[in-house]
Write an enzyme that holds these catalytic residues in place. Structure first.
Site, mmCIF file in Angstrom:
data_model
loop_
_atom_site.group_PDB
_atom_site.id
_atom_site.type_symbol
_atom_site.label_atom_id
_atom_site.label_comp_id
_atom_site.label_asym_id
_atom_site.label_seq_id
_atom_site.Cartn_x
_atom_site.Cartn_y
_atom_site.Cartn_z
ATOM 1 N N SER A 148 49.626 12.928 -16.233
ATOM 2 C CA SER A 148 49.179 13.543 -17.490
ATOM 3 C C SER A 148 50.408 14.131 -18.172
ATOM 4 C CB SER A 148 48.187 14.667 -17.177
ATOM 5 O OG SER A 148 47.988 15.490 -18.309
ATOM 6 N N TYR A 161 45.697 22.240 -12.545
ATOM 7 C CA TYR A 161 45.710 20.856 -13.046
ATOM 8 C C TYR A 161 47.146 20.384 -13.267
ATOM 9 C CZ TYR A 161 44.607 16.848 -16.055
ATOM 10 O OH TYR A 161 44.512 15.584 -16.595
HETATM 11 N N1 LIG Z 1 41.276 12.572 -21.090
HETATM 12 C C1 LIG Z 1 42.472 13.100 -21.198
HETATM 13 O O1 LIG Z 1 42.810 13.760 -22.205
HETATM 14 C C2 LIG Z 1 43.479 12.913 -20.100
HETATM 15 C C3 LIG Z 1 44.813 13.235 -20.373
HETATM 16 C C4 LIG Z 1 45.751 13.076 -19.364
HETATM 17 C C5 LIG Z 1 45.384 12.597 -18.129
HETATM 18 N N2 LIG Z 1 44.079 12.292 -17.882
HETATM 19 C C6 LIG Z 1 43.755 11.797 -16.542
HETATM 20 O O2 LIG Z 1 43.118 10.552 -16.668
HETATM 21 C C7 LIG Z 1 42.275 10.334 -15.519
HETATM 22 C C8 LIG Z 1 40.909 9.889 -15.980
HETATM 23 O O3 LIG Z 1 40.316 10.943 -16.716
HETATM 24 P P1 LIG Z 1 39.286 10.719 -17.910
HETATM 25 O O4 LIG Z 1 39.790 11.510 -19.048
HETATM 26 O O5 LIG Z 1 38.973 9.296 -18.096
HETATM 27 O O6 LIG Z 1 38.053 11.535 -17.296
HETATM 28 P P2 LIG Z 1 36.498 11.195 -17.150
HETATM 29 O O7 LIG Z 1 35.904 12.472 -16.697
HETATM 30 O O8 LIG Z 1 35.981 10.549 -18.382
HETATM 31 O O9 LIG Z 1 36.476 10.116 -15.965
HETATM 32 C C9 LIG Z 1 36.835 10.461 -14.656
HETATM 33 C C10 LIG Z 1 36.085 9.540 -13.699
HETATM 34 O O10 LIG Z 1 36.562 9.842 -12.384
HETATM 35 C C11 LIG Z 1 35.434 9.951 -11.518
HETATM 36 N N3 LIG Z 1 35.759 10.826 -10.397
HETATM 37 C C12 LIG Z 1 35.863 12.188 -10.411
HETATM 38 N N4 LIG Z 1 36.131 12.633 -9.179
HETATM 39 C C13 LIG Z 1 36.210 11.547 -8.382
HETATM 40 C C14 LIG Z 1 36.451 11.358 -6.997
HETATM 41 N N5 LIG Z 1 36.651 12.414 -6.174
HETATM 42 N N6 LIG Z 1 36.485 10.104 -6.505
HETATM 43 C C15 LIG Z 1 36.251 9.044 -7.312
HETATM 44 N N7 LIG Z 1 35.993 9.157 -8.618
HETATM 45 C C16 LIG Z 1 35.975 10.393 -9.153
HETATM 46 C C17 LIG Z 1 34.315 10.508 -12.387
HETATM 47 O O11 LIG Z 1 33.033 10.225 -11.828
HETATM 48 C C18 LIG Z 1 34.576 9.772 -13.698
HETATM 49 O O12 LIG Z 1 33.893 8.537 -13.737
HETATM 50 C C19 LIG Z 1 42.280 11.655 -14.753
HETATM 51 O O13 LIG Z 1 43.183 11.556 -13.670
HETATM 52 C C20 LIG Z 1 42.777 12.654 -15.765
HETATM 53 O O14 LIG Z 1 43.392 13.758 -15.165
HETATM 54 C C21 LIG Z 1 43.121 12.437 -18.841
#
Ligand SMILES: NC(=O)c1ccc[n+]([C@@H]2O[C@H](COP(=O)([O-])OP(=O)(O)OC[C@H]3O[C@@H](n4cnc5c(N)ncnc54)[C@H](O)[C@@H]3O)[C@@H](O)[C@H]2O)c1
Length: 305
Positions: A148, A161
């Site tokens: 991230s 985080y």
């Molecule tokens: N959305 C943002 O702004 C953003 C920015 C930077 C990084 N990220 C990173 O991107 C990745 C995806 O996030 P997102 O924004 O798509 O979130 P999201 O909440 O839309 O999706 C996350 C998915 O991961 C699954 N999940 C959660 N815990 C889990 C576990 N223990 N085992 C297996 N699956 C699990 C959830 O069920 C969900 O389907 C994450 O690592 C997040 O930290 C997101």
């Protein structure tokens, strides 16, 4: 060298957001995608979306925090489909609020999912890829770790985080040279704000709950969609990019942290209690949304993941 065309791709957290967009992106490009998620119905929904469009995908239930489950999962993928060419360690959870409000259990969960979940994915699938490369030296593979922009954006709002994401970034940088000896590329993807469910699903402690609601409303309207990250993942694999910030804001943070670190430290101070309340009020006025209740439990204001 011939262009790397993955036949089999594993995506964790494929039931939503960036994971789902990534799974769909690779399926459109002709890969078979293993969609793993802790939520079986979400993983199945992604598979359905892919197969309805003529793609190939398979759903698996996996809690990335469970090392034994990883061993079973990797073995089952190898037995059923062969060795995965690309593994996208994407599953992650959000956690925000003051450091002193985080419990030991909060830390354990966020480290288990966000950091160790990535470690296990690299470990078990990295071993399979290394073995395949020894047996068939022309075969290569790729590990993509979703960190991230928080990895290089210190903030009093996101201590746990940001710490896990910085660790994912450094893990990726540290294993890159060793994995290269085994024909395996490694990239850390560092998205800025992306419109997904993560803000609604985050654990928010202390006084940060109201801002969590605002963030969800704001980013779902104004942040880029997760397909932007999926395209950057494909680009990073194609060109072997070690660290890939995604979004302008992520690039600005990356540059600031590396070339103007005192400014990063200054920005890290933003977000004390009164600032958060003002931000929530401003957000509500701008977005025209009612102020959300600031607490749903005495200490944790939202706990859905
Ligand atoms: N959305 C943002 O702004 C953003 C920015 C930077 C990084 N990220 C990173 O991107 C990745 C995806 O996030 P997102 O924004 O798509 O979130 P999201 O909440 O839309 O999706 C996350 C998915 O991961 C699954 N999940 C959660 N815990 C889990 C576990 N223990 N085992 C297996 N699956 C699990 C959830 O069920 C969900 O389907 C994450 O690592 C997040 O930290 C997101």
């Amino acid at each position: 060298m011939a262009r790397f065309e993955p036949r089999l791709v594993v995506v964790t957290g494929a039931g939503s957001g960036i994971g789902r967009a990534t799974a769909e992106h690779f399926a459109r490009s002709g890969s078979t995608v293993i969609c793993a998620d802790i939520d079986p119905s979400a993983a199945s929904e992604t598979v359905l979306r892919i197969t309805e469009r003529g793609g190939q995908a398979d759903a698996h239930t996996l809690d990335v925090a469970d090392p034994a489950a990883w061993d079973q999962f990797a073995e089952s993928v190898r037995t059923t489909h062969g060795v995965a060419d690309v593994v996208v360690n994407n599953a992650g959870i959000g956690m925000g609020g003051p450091f002193l409000e985080h419990t030991a259990e909060d830390w354990r969960r966020v480290v288990d999912v966000n950091l160790l979940g990535v470690v296990h994915g690299c470990r078990v699938f990295g071993a399979q890829l290394a073995q395949r490369h020894r047996d068939q030296p022309d075969q290569r593979g790729y590990l993509v770790n979703i960190a991230s922009a928080a990895a290089f954006t210190p903030s009093r709002l996101l201590p746990a985080y940001a710490a896990t994401k910085a660790a994912v970034l450094m893990l990726s940088e540290s294993i890159r040279a060793e994995m290269a000896d085994h024909g395996v590329g490694v990239t850390a993807i560092c998205p800025g704000f992306i419109a997904t469910n993560i803000y609604a699903a985050s654990t928010l402690v202390g006084g940060s709950g109201a801002v969590g609601g605002i963030a969800q409303d704001f980013f779902s309207r104004f942040a880029p969609g997760p397909d932007l990250v999926a395209r950057h993942i494909a680009f990073a694999i194609r060109y072997g990019v070690p660290v890939m910030p995604v979004t302008l804001g992520a690039w600005v943070s990356y540059g600031t942290y590396h070339f103007a670190t005192p400014l990063s430290r200054l920005a890290a101070k933003l977000g004390n209690d009164s600032g958060l309340n003002r931000l929530a009020d401003l957000g509500n006025r701008l977005l025209g949304t009612p102020t959300r209740p600031s607490t749903t439990s005495p200490r944790h204001e939202s706990r859905t993941s």
